[in-house]
Design a protein around this motif. Structure first.
Motif, PDB file in Angstrom:
ATOM      1  N   VAL A 113       4.937   3.627   2.114  1.00  0.00           N
ATOM      2  CA  VAL A 113       4.650   2.400   1.768  1.00  0.00           C
ATOM      3  C   VAL A 113       4.587   1.733   2.917  1.00  0.00           C
ATOM      4  CG1 VAL A 113       7.149   1.648   1.601  1.00  0.00           C
ATOM      5  CG2 VAL A 113       5.131   0.456   0.311  1.00  0.00           C
ATOM      6  N   CYS A 114       3.598   0.623   2.748  1.00  0.00           N
ATOM      7  CA  CYS A 114       3.121  -0.410   3.974  1.00  0.00           C
ATOM      8  C   CYS A 114       3.107  -1.475   3.316  1.00  0.00           C
ATOM      9  CB  CYS A 114       1.939   0.352   4.714  1.00  0.00           C
ATOM     10  SG  CYS A 114       1.321  -0.634   6.017  1.00  0.00           S
ATOM     11  N   ALA A 115       3.858  -2.786   3.689  1.00  0.00           N
ATOM     12  CA  ALA A 115       3.311  -4.035   3.213  1.00  0.00           C
ATOM     13  C   ALA A 115       2.056  -4.470   3.713  1.00  0.00           C
ATOM     14  CB  ALA A 115       4.669  -4.997   4.052  1.00  0.00           C
TER      15      ALA A 115
ATOM     16  N   LEU B  52       0.883  -1.351   0.064  1.00  0.00           N
ATOM     17  CA  LEU B  52       0.257   0.023   0.025  1.00  0.00           C
ATOM     18  C   LEU B  52       0.816   1.298  -0.053  1.00  0.00           C
ATOM     19  CD1 LEU B  52      -2.768   0.875   0.214  1.00  0.00           C
ATOM     20  CD2 LEU B  52      -2.558   0.945   2.710  1.00  0.00           C
ATOM     21  N   TRP B  53       0.661   2.031  -0.853  1.00  0.00           N
ATOM     22  CA  TRP B  53       1.718   3.328  -1.301  1.00  0.00           C
ATOM     23  C   TRP B  53       0.333   4.485  -0.930  1.00  0.00           C
ATOM     24  CZ3 TRP B  53       6.759   4.348  -2.449  1.00  0.00           C
ATOM     25  CH2 TRP B  53       7.650   3.080  -2.826  1.00  0.00           C
ATOM     26  N   GLY B  54       1.228   5.689  -0.527  1.00  0.00           N
ATOM     27  CA  GLY B  54       0.468   6.934  -0.438  1.00  0.00           C
ATOM     28  C   GLY B  54       1.173   7.915  -0.299  1.00  0.00           C
ATOM     29  N   THR B  55       0.683   9.161  -0.389  1.00  0.00           N
ATOM     30  CA  THR B  55       1.252  10.365  -0.068  1.00  0.00           C
ATOM     31  C   THR B  55       0.473  11.268   0.907  1.00  0.00           C
ATOM     32  OG1 THR B  55      -0.013  11.525  -2.183  1.00  0.00           O
ATOM     33  CG2 THR B  55       2.451  10.577  -2.380  1.00  0.00           C
ATOM     34  N   ASN B  56       1.196  12.058   1.757  1.00  0.00           N
ATOM     35  CA  ASN B  56       0.180  13.019   2.454  1.00  0.00           C
ATOM     36  C   ASN B  56       0.056  14.505   2.079  1.00  0.00           C
ATOM     37  OD1 ASN B  56       2.561  14.363   3.194  1.00  0.00           O
ATOM     38  ND2 ASN B  56       3.050  13.294   5.407  1.00  0.00           N
ATOM     39  N   ARG B  57      -0.520  15.248   3.089  1.00  0.00           N
ATOM     40  CA  ARG B  57      -0.517  16.575   2.615  1.00  0.00           C
ATOM     41  C   ARG B  57       0.703  17.231   2.472  1.00  0.00           C
ATOM     42  NH1 ARG B  57      -4.498  18.787   5.847  1.00  0.00           N
ATOM     43  NH2 ARG B  57      -4.908  16.716   6.918  1.00  0.00           N
ATOM     44  N   ASN B  58       1.799  17.009   2.871  1.00  0.00           N
ATOM     45  CA  ASN B  58       2.984  17.801   2.425  1.00  0.00           C
ATOM     46  C   ASN B  58       3.852  16.949   1.334  1.00  0.00           C
ATOM     47  OD1 ASN B  58       3.028  19.226   4.929  1.00  0.00           O
ATOM     48  ND2 ASN B  58       3.442  17.634   6.137  1.00  0.00           N
ATOM     49  N   ASP B  59       3.100  16.265   0.738  1.00  0.00           N
ATOM     50  CA  ASP B  59       3.610  15.115  -0.391  1.00  0.00           C
ATOM     51  C   ASP B  59       4.780  14.243  -0.139  1.00  0.00           C
ATOM     52  OD1 ASP B  59       1.844  16.620  -2.240  1.00  0.00           O
ATOM     53  OD2 ASP B  59       3.465  17.546  -3.273  1.00  0.00           O
ATOM     54  N   ASP B  60       4.676  13.936   1.227  1.00  0.00           N
ATOM     55  CA  ASP B  60       5.577  12.906   1.744  1.00  0.00           C
ATOM     56  C   ASP B  60       5.245  11.415   1.430  1.00  0.00           C
ATOM     57  OD1 ASP B  60       7.346  14.663   3.365  1.00  0.00           O
ATOM     58  OD2 ASP B  60       5.860  14.725   4.712  1.00  0.00           O
ATOM     59  N   ILE B  61       6.119  10.467   1.064  1.00  0.00           N
ATOM     60  CA  ILE B  61       5.681   9.313   0.366  1.00  0.00           C
ATOM     61  C   ILE B  61       5.876   8.201   1.439  1.00  0.00           C
ATOM     62  CG2 ILE B  61       6.310   7.898  -1.516  1.00  0.00           C
ATOM     63  CD1 ILE B  61       7.821  10.114  -2.697  1.00  0.00           C
TER      64      ILE B  61
END
Length: 245
Positions: free
Chosen positions: A52-54, A41-50
């Motif tokens: 990943v979570c297995a 599972l991948w994602g970005t937050n409100r600060n565009d930080d990246i």
């Protein structure tokens, strides 16, 4: 489950509203955009930080990945993303290695298409690139603001939230699908999912002719895999539930 008739876009149709009580599960964390592959599972937050979570992802195993991206999309082998300047990057989906810049500019990219990367630029122009894409983009007719590739078809929505599909290799022509969505995901095994401007969640059995079913809950963006639907709400809370019609 109960049935009611509603107006979806310009089409009046009967829909089934599927109760999600006890099915939605919150994943600890906060993201503005999420994308799921079979194993990550991948994602970005409100600060565009990246991040990943297995999978299955408990929320305690998020890993911060170097770089800044406004949107990411995970495929089986690679994760792709675009930054605030619309520059395009990819790396292995497990987070190993480093980001590789791909020539071109896109505001939204999809890595989940069977054999093809798809994307749209700041002018809603549509592009495809045969995997493993090195930047040899081909323009495709039409205009879309968001796009997502599946196994057989690619789906997208335009500036008016109208929904379209065509073969994932770019052949043929765009087929209009009744309904109205601001975001669509094509990577579920048997169904496509999407959210509308009211953050209502909808699904439709592939290849989808407009027989939408509403799922209880509210998400501003979602992404499906063969065994799960993931999404984020307006408060950037992360949720998942099983898929399947």
């Amino acid at each position: 489950m109960y049935i009611r008739s509603v107006l979806i876009g310009f089409v009046f149709c009967s829909i089934a509203i599927i109760s999600a009580n006890g099915q939605w599960q919150q994943i600890p964390g906060g993201l503005k955009h999420v994308s799921a592959s079979v194993n990550y599972l991948w994602g970005t937050n409100r600060n565009d930080d990246i991040f990943v979570c297995a999978r299955p992802c408990t929320g305690s195993n998020w890993v911060h990945i170097a770089g800044k991206l406004k949107q990411v999309d995970a495929g089986d082998e690679e994760v792709w993303g675009v930054n605030s300047g619309d520059y395009i990057y990819k790396r292995p989906v497990d987070g190993s290695g480093s980001w590789i810049n791909i020539p071109g500019r896109l505001k939204h990219v999809s890595a989940s298409g069977n054999g093809y990367i798809w994307g749209v630029n700041a002018n809603d122009q549509i592009y495809k690139c045969k995997k493993p894409c090195t930047g040899r983009w081909e323009i495709v007719d039409g205009r879309l603001k968001q796009i997502d590739g599946g196994h057989a078809y690619v789906y997208g929505v335009n500036a008016h939230n109208a929904i379209f599909a065509r073969p994932v290799d770019g052949s043929g022509t765009w087929r209009h699908i009744p309904g109205s969505l601001k975001h669509v995901t094509a990577s579920g095994r048997h169904e496509i999912y999407g959210v509308n401007t009211a953050d209502q969640i909808w699904r439709c059995k592939k290849p989808c002719i407009g027989d939408w079913e509403r799922i209880e809950g509210a998400l501003m963006q979602c992404d499906a895999t063969f065994n799960g639907l993931f999404g984020v709400n307006s408060g950037h809370a992360i949720y998942r539930r099983p898929t399947g019609i």
